[in-house]
Write an enzyme that holds these catalytic residues in place. Structure first.
Site, mmCIF file in Angstrom:
data_model
loop_
_atom_site.group_PDB
_atom_site.id
_atom_site.type_symbol
_atom_site.label_atom_id
_atom_site.label_comp_id
_atom_site.label_asym_id
_atom_site.label_seq_id
_atom_site.Cartn_x
_atom_site.Cartn_y
_atom_site.Cartn_z
ATOM 1 N N ILE A 62 42.548 4.766 65.871
ATOM 2 C CA ILE A 62 43.253 3.325 65.445
ATOM 3 C C ILE A 62 44.378 3.155 66.351
ATOM 4 O O ILE A 62 44.336 1.832 66.768
ATOM 5 C CB ILE A 62 43.859 3.783 64.064
ATOM 6 C CG1 ILE A 62 42.994 4.107 62.824
ATOM 7 C CG2 ILE A 62 44.855 2.433 63.472
ATOM 8 C CD1 ILE A 62 43.374 4.641 61.801
ATOM 9 N N THR A 102 49.841 7.835 63.620
ATOM 10 C CA THR A 102 49.275 9.175 63.094
ATOM 11 C C THR A 102 49.060 9.387 61.778
ATOM 12 O O THR A 102 49.263 8.309 60.767
ATOM 13 C CB THR A 102 50.266 10.251 63.574
ATOM 14 O OG1 THR A 102 51.396 10.049 62.423
ATOM 15 C CG2 THR A 102 50.907 9.892 65.117
ATOM 16 N N VAL A 147 46.226 0.662 51.686
ATOM 17 C CA VAL A 147 45.284 0.755 50.732
ATOM 18 C C VAL A 147 44.430 -0.778 51.136
ATOM 19 O O VAL A 147 44.686 -1.794 51.499
ATOM 20 C CB VAL A 147 45.948 0.079 49.375
ATOM 21 C CG1 VAL A 147 44.607 0.243 48.484
ATOM 22 C CG2 VAL A 147 46.847 1.350 48.692
ATOM 23 N N LEU A 174 42.202 -5.310 54.145
ATOM 24 C CA LEU A 174 41.909 -6.240 52.995
ATOM 25 C C LEU A 174 43.578 -6.539 52.414
ATOM 26 O O LEU A 174 44.132 -5.642 52.362
ATOM 27 C CB LEU A 174 41.208 -5.495 51.958
ATOM 28 C CG LEU A 174 39.848 -5.254 52.526
ATOM 29 C CD1 LEU A 174 39.095 -4.447 51.278
ATOM 30 C CD2 LEU A 174 38.869 -6.339 52.947
ATOM 31 N N ASP A 178 42.323 11.481 48.663
ATOM 32 C CA ASP A 178 42.618 10.118 49.336
ATOM 33 C C ASP A 178 42.524 8.890 48.312
ATOM 34 O O ASP A 178 43.502 8.156 48.307
ATOM 35 C CB ASP A 178 41.601 9.890 50.523
ATOM 36 C CG ASP A 178 42.063 8.785 51.413
ATOM 37 O OD1 ASP A 178 43.009 8.803 52.025
ATOM 38 O OD2 ASP A 178 41.161 7.566 51.470
ATOM 39 N N LYS A 219 46.037 6.697 47.214
ATOM 40 C CA LYS A 219 46.045 5.125 47.064
ATOM 41 C C LYS A 219 46.532 4.512 45.711
ATOM 42 O O LYS A 219 47.320 3.721 45.593
ATOM 43 C CB LYS A 219 44.647 4.562 47.542
ATOM 44 C CG LYS A 219 44.336 4.669 48.946
ATOM 45 C CD LYS A 219 42.900 4.412 49.380
ATOM 46 C CE LYS A 219 42.652 4.673 50.743
ATOM 47 N NZ LYS A 219 41.315 4.599 51.257
ATOM 48 N N GLY A 221 38.345 2.306 58.437
ATOM 49 C CA GLY A 221 37.617 2.108 60.072
ATOM 50 C C GLY A 221 38.792 1.647 60.994
ATOM 51 O O GLY A 221 39.835 0.825 60.737
#
Lengths: 353, 353
Positions: free
Chosen positions: A9, A88, A142, A146, A211, A215, A330
């Protein structure tokens, strides 16, 4: 700006920034300077601006990483506003957030650890940010790029009444259940997803549901709930017997549990339903992550690939929910979301939107 | 803040504001004062703050409306920032925007007229806003409270490459085609929609597609296109022969055209498809509004009631679009969206988000 973390990222973000820097200066009047880049090993510092096209070679040749020296370098710069971007997934880096905020730096991050740690730490970060008039932004926590967290905030801050948030928050589990049916073994779908790079190297990191639970904690806390991660009712998709041992052991033994899963999917299909792994928080104060059945006509049944989908039900959006759908993970969409946070930060400092 | 327009949306907004004002002061440190409310007839002015619970009675008893006096009252107030909220659908009020911006007022509005008028006016508003460092915000222009315009901006400003925007932008036409099938006459569905209050008193105002075309122009201009409303390829759903005459004439004669529409829906159903009235802009530079067929499995086929839905296709969201869905019109969600713009404006002036 100082960048911490040069993984997938971080790299994507630096390349995006390099592409857009001229546009920002010319069209938006935003003068954004990267004065430092660090990872766990090395650290590149510059008084004026890191040479973005060559940051990788230069970081390679630079001095040993030292977070204290890194932040001091930023704080003593000649520029008026200091921003740290934590790229990170570390749980160590967020431990410094309160100190960094109290020293006058703002923080932007896709890292979920600070927002899913203890409520005490969560509150302290916000109190210090408010006291020092600094910003802590994490819209990518989250759904990556989006507009999930901002939409929830807009609803709440304009006085809407929360009823329920329901969503498929894991791209991996979205992919797995979009491809699973009674015609395939569940273990087979998991293996395919892993081969295609949709899962973590150890698929249990996804299938545990942890995970997704993180969220939910982040969204619930936006609602003002004092929810700890341990309070989320979590249905792990990793069979009890396979929770220890290596990833290879897990994958080898997973077929033993195919029949169990197959019974579930067959009973769903009989009723024209599909299985989806869904996180929900509701106005009764419950947060849960579990496997659920939805009719084939439901919005959650018709998502593609590794799409995330989130449905907000509120007083205003009651009979018809507000729904946001799309790839929610991603490097490309996450880096872009972090960049969008930086542009929002610039507007808070006076840049026109 | 001065409020222009006290129709359905204006009323809803004032009641929402009254509910939230204390929260804003206590929790967000935002001191927002309504110093004036005007409609086309009357005008209520206050030096300190309009008495919100009783604005309607007081406006009734107040002086005759005078926009010049209204804005002068705001400009000579003791408060540091002046904001005009245009809650009208008027094409007259937006003619004053450039002057108001140049006098140092920011403007927030759900009114689409300024953004769909001539490109010259569009550019002038932005040039003056930039020069005077004032804000012109209109996130509710497309989709009301749905995060449509902000999402598009975030994508573009972070360097994404636009491919296509496709959407059902009219709640009325969404409702009509969600309820139309070969088992019903089209004219019947239009009449039902009108009875239920889903259409304008003259349904042709919706069925002409002009409102959808306006929304495309707004989105296209966000993309940097110099598009005029007249350049949108628009397929009106009002038969040529019924474009003049009264609304009653239109409704009486509409059944004459049922067969024509019925042929379309039957051919769609034969292929397991549905009809949807869709607006599209694409990277070839085309903007069009027309009736299209979609497979029953498509996201556009499965929307409910009067939902809007917008699919953004970009380089980052290519195979899987970013999709936003939900009620995209109505006083409650529009007023809330305007309020969200005001809170954004407050963050631009230094309030913490």
């Amino acid at each position: 700006v100082g960048i911490i973390g040069t993984g997938l990222i971080g790299k994507e973000f630096l390349s995006l920034l390099h592409e857009q820097l001229l546009f920002l200066r010319k069209e938006r009047n935003i003068d954004l300077r990267i004065l430092g880049i660090t990872n766990s090993k090395k650290m590149l510092l510059s008084d004026k601006e890191v040479d973005l096209p060559h940051w990788e070679e230069q970081l390679e040749k630079s001095e040993a990483a030292d977070l204290e020296k890194f932040t001091q370098h930023l704080l003593t710069s000649q520029f008026p506003h200091t921003l740290l971007v934590d790229m990170t997934a570390s749980s160590e880096v967020p431990k410094h957030y309160t100190r960094w905020l109290s020293q006058g730096m703002s923080i932007i991050t896709p890292n979920k650890k600070a927002n899913t740690g203890s409520m005490d730490q969560y509150k302290e970060i916000r109190q210090i940010a408010r006291k020092k008039n600094k910003y802590f932004l994490y819209s990518t926590n989250v759904g990556a790029g989006l507009p999930v967290i901002q939409t929830l905030r807009d609803l709440l801050q304009t006085g809407d009444h929360f009823i329920q948030i329901e969503g498929i928050f894991s791209g991996t589990l979205s992919y797995i259940f979009n491809n699973y049916s009674s015609e395939k073994a569940f273990s087979q779908v998991v293996k395919e997803a892993r081969l295609l790079g949709y899962t973590e190297p150890d698929p249990r990191d996804d299938l545990s549901g942890m995970d997704v639970a993180r969220k939910l904690v982040i969204l619930a806390r936006e609602l003002g709930w004092e929810l700890e991660l341990s309070q989320v009712k979590l249905e792990s998709l990793v069979p009890e017997a396979l929770r220890t041992g290596s990833a290879e052991d897990y994958l080898r033994r997973l077929p033993e549990f195919d029949l169990q899963m197959s019974a579930l999917v067959q009973s769903a299909e009989k009723n024209n339903e599909v299985l989806r792994y869904v996180g929900t928080i509701n106005e009764a104060g419950q947060a849960s992550v579990c496997l659920q059945k939805y009719p084939k006509t439901h919005a959650f049944a018709r998502i593609n690939g590794s799409d995330n989908i989130v449905a907000f039900r509120t007083k205003r959006y009651d009979k018809q929910s507000l729904v946001i759908q799309g790839p929610g993970a991603g490097p490309a969409v996450t880096a872009a979301g972090v960049f969008a946070d930086i542009l929002r930060y610039a507007t808070y400092l006076g840049a026109l939107p």
